[in-house]
Write a protein that holds these residues in place. Sequence first.
Motif, PDB file in Angstrom:
ATOM      1  N   UNK A  13      11.457   4.338  -6.637  1.00 39.85           N
ATOM      2  CA  UNK A  13      11.280   4.644  -5.350  1.00 39.85           C
ATOM      3  C   UNK A  13       9.871   3.883  -4.728  1.00 39.85           C
ATOM      4  N   UNK A  56      10.683  -0.022  -4.582  1.00 46.84           N
ATOM      5  CA  UNK A  56      11.717  -0.556  -3.519  1.00 46.84           C
ATOM      6  C   UNK A  56      11.472   0.049  -2.269  1.00 46.84           C
ATOM      7  N   UNK A  57      11.233   1.272  -2.117  1.00 47.38           N
ATOM      8  CA  UNK A  57      11.246   2.005  -0.646  1.00 47.38           C
ATOM      9  C   UNK A  57       9.890   2.270  -0.129  1.00 47.38           C
ATOM     10  N   UNK A  58       8.878   2.912  -0.793  1.00 47.06           N
ATOM     11  CA  UNK A  58       7.863   3.150  -0.121  1.00 47.06           C
ATOM     12  C   UNK A  58       6.817   1.925  -0.470  1.00 47.06           C
ATOM     13  N   UNK A  59       7.029   0.885  -1.263  1.00 45.43           N
ATOM     14  CA  UNK A  59       6.261  -0.528  -1.420  1.00 45.43           C
ATOM     15  C   UNK A  59       4.877  -0.039  -1.749  1.00 45.43           C
TER      16      UNK A  59
END
Lengths: 365, 355, 420
Positions: free
Chosen positions: C379, C382-385
């Motif tokens: 997560x 990929x998402x919150x960076x």
Amino acid sequence: MGETPEPFVRFKDVQKTYDGEILVVKNLNLDIAPGEFLTMLGPSGSGKTTCLMMLAGFETPTNGQILLGGNELNTVPPHKRGIGMVFQNYALFPHMSVAENLAFPLEVRRMSQADAAAKVKRALDMVELGEFGARRPAQLSGGQQQRVALARALVFEPDLVLMDEPLGALDKNLREQMQYEIKHIHENLGMTVVYVTHDQSEALTMSDRIAVFNDGVIQQLARPADLYERPENAFVAQFIGENNKLIGKVDQVDGDTCVVDVDGYKIRALNVAHEGVGSSTTLSLRPERVSLAPSDGEVPNNFDAKVLELIYLGDHIRCRVSVCGDDEFIVKVPNASGHATINEGDDVRVGWTAEDCRALDVWQG
Amino acid sequence: MKTFKPLSVALVGLFAVGFASSASAEAITVVSWGGAYTKSQINAYHKPWEAKTGNKVNSEDYNGGLAEVRAQVEAGNVTWDAVDVELSDAIRGCDEGILEPLPLDELPAGADGSKAADDFIGGTLTECAVGEIVWSTVFAFDKTKMKKTPTSIKDLFDTKNFPGKRGLRKTPRVNLEWALMADGVATADVYKVLSTPEGVNRAFAKLDTIKGEVIWWEAGAQPPQMLADGEVVISSAYNGRLFNAIMVEKKPFDIVWDGQVWDIDLWVVPKGSKNFKTTWDFIKFSTDTQRLADQAKFISYGPVRKSSFPKVQKKMQPHMPTAPVNFKNPLQNDYEFWADNGDELTERFNAWLAG
Amino acid sequence: MAVVSDGAGMLRTADGVPLKQALARATRVNKIKAFLLVAPLLVFILITFIVPILDMMTRSVSSPEVVDALPKTIAELVKWDGTDLPPEAAFAAMAAEMSDKKNKFYLGKAAARLNFQKSGFRSLFNKSQRKIKRVKQGPFKDAFAKIDKRWAQSATWNIIRNASGRYTDVHYLNAIDMNRDPAGEIAAQPKIKRIYVTLFERTIYVSFGVTILCLILAYPISYLLATLPLKTSNLLMILVLLPFWTSLLVRTTAWIVLLQANGVLNDLFVFFGIVNDENRIRMIYNMTGSLIAMTHILMPFMVLPLYSVMKTISPTYMRAARSLGANPFTAFVRVYMPQTVPGIGAGSILVFILAIGYYITPALVGGQSGQLISNLIEYHMKKSLNWGLAAALGGLLLIGILVLYWLYNRIVGIDKMKFG
């Protein structure tokens, strides 16, 4: 010796097949006396190891019975048979020390630790490895491992010890030394030993009796000397020791001896296993029983020969000659002082007695 | 040597042709979400553009997020030219400077003559991104397994009248909004309430009431499958996926449009794209009135240009999130709110899930 | 070459070259050849393995974003005592740096970094950048306060100051559910945000469970494989390896079909009346699902090392034990099992390490209770960076595995490990 009224081990009509088509052991009957050192000798695939495994309990006979001290063994699991066993590659447990290996059979018999320790020590001393108890098997040499394996098979004092080619992995000198050691231990402890090997000299050295196996059948069961000097068939003659083989036809039979026609030469031989006048026979003759340049009339068989090859072997000279149409005839000339000098290409005379020349069956080995 | 001449001329000619074609025809890499959605883009955008310009589009799939874009920009090796992203990522990537600013005034006017800036729905043009479609998160149920028919977002949270497992996406987005709406917060006030700590607590408290009944999904393909397997009786899902399940696979599902949370997908260009001019040409082409209307032939996502609406096929219109009958109580996903609070709320959401 | 010994006892060749030197020269060419042979692999490992790991490890402790974007502001903030508000000079520097168009890229990264620390920084920076450009002259303190009242709070400036170091421990602190409060002191995260310690514990405990399950199930299979005749064992081996050759997703999806409420297994249970239709057993989208699917997927990694070790254990050991008087059970436990320890160790470590990094399977079949730490790493990647936090979480996992490896080495010995 084999006629003891109460045999310790008895194979009775034992047959074994793995695939239902080929009998690996064909109708085996064998009695082993208490305290006897019996060797099963034979080429690989002759059924000797299978017999040993059936006795140990790792294989079950397809038919027949195996008795130990009068009790049927067939349904007794291996660990309840109380038989000691030495394996070809020793099978020492690599994760245990030497002492632990030796204590193992005592532990599973729930022996007290103190007793066990004492026995382990005695067994190790017996094989002269008293200092090595704490080592791992991998830290020992092949000969030492072999002794540990021996000690482990003996430490719980079994009445019967099986040995499956135990010296196969050792080099020649060590092997000979171990042969004597095993023999001495056997003499001292007096247990019954069944020993399997394909090495005839080992068998001759150690055994009380030897059972020669071939093709699932015992070819001959006899003491070492008898086996060597009085083979009862061509296979045994060929398998034990060195042997000159002459093939011919029986011409006439007179009492204990007969005359055999080999390539036109008439040879007088002892009747052993031929099938009468007109039948083919193999004449078996030990190379050391052939004499060079016998005087006329000294022996009934006296022929011209030509020396083809000489090999110097120290204590004797191996001499390959051509005689009676056979180019592979070997004569052993003792390297005694004052023996005749012979050279390759010489014409000589060779001779032998009728008693040393045994007329056997025909075996196509 | 004479015999060689024609051959060498031919070779030179061949090279010349090769250079000429490589000079005029370029290949760009366009990245999107895969599945039926990418297919609709290939049919509506890529193929006509390739036919018109002679350029080539390499289509790649990804799973959303800016991780790959950021990695390419940071490594200085940008291989993606146009990327289809969600609004919050478009804003965020622009803020972080990993996306190219786009010359939006070059976008073509609508087919009805209205200027691009007026033609695009409000909020679908941003500094670094050009919108394409409107999509919606809605919830659907299996008609054969529900005794009563759910009609409002409250019913999703009503396990007494609508018993059974629920499918929800494993993210705080939409779920927190819906929780507040189901708890009685007016649609217009949802983000205002959610901006306060009390509002967040209230939303989580409402989610708590159905926590034990929820099966969380992550990929868009999961909810229609879970509904079909009977693993859940009611589930949130993307409207395009549901359209596919209902209309193409003939599943007995029904969509509840009440409380739909709509969002947009946009084109962005990673900073440092080697084919910027060609890519920008592709973006301009693919977001003109006709192309956006064409895309709606293939998937039930609405065009972002007002001038495209009349051109959308009649039979597709009722399935669009923006159809008046569906657009009664919609909530636009507030990208600014999520850009600010997404990290913290997701952290709390994950902790809530694990707890 | 003849060898000559000089007076000092140094051995020399007949040419007078010291023997050691001659030997070194003779072996050098071979050494270079050997090195050239392994060089491609070395380079490959360096580029694809060592460098990325080092890069991620660096990210877990570095935080250049804020100081890169606001170097002058930070220089002023460092002088500030942290109470009340920073001096006007800091505000002025901030205004200048925010107005600088070329600085936009760095400001965006700084805002993202600060937003992990405190929600709202992203929009605060965006808004302030837009508006401060129009303010031509000071006092900037009031101008900022007018844009947003947060600029008039010392907490806001403290957060910026605390995040201004080039290196930080904040990612590692976050990874163990700690944080720094505005005063810079280490403190536990509020209860509602604590998650990583729970997930680390759960990951270890799930991985341990999977390892034990794999061991229990793989042991008899491997024993069969090692002892059956070749023809049968080959067939069995193919069955063991078959899932190995199938895509991870396909296998996981297959378990969903089997285990779900209306899945094959539950249908069978209902059919045979083991459970009634209303009380179908939940075997997926929870911990049970994770355990079953992961055990299945990781099984070959246990079977293969066990098999390779068992294959080398001669059946004579068991026979020897039996002949020495041990019943089959004792023989197995005392003689056979201890010899399979290297295989057990290798398989267990392999399965445990792989299980600890699993995320696709738990994500698909784990539901909310089957989430593992790797899902959060994914997560954050990929998402919150938030790559810093992802790297810190990964770093902790790496340290954990190294500790495990060290323990294993101490207890069993790495040299005893056998992978086959």
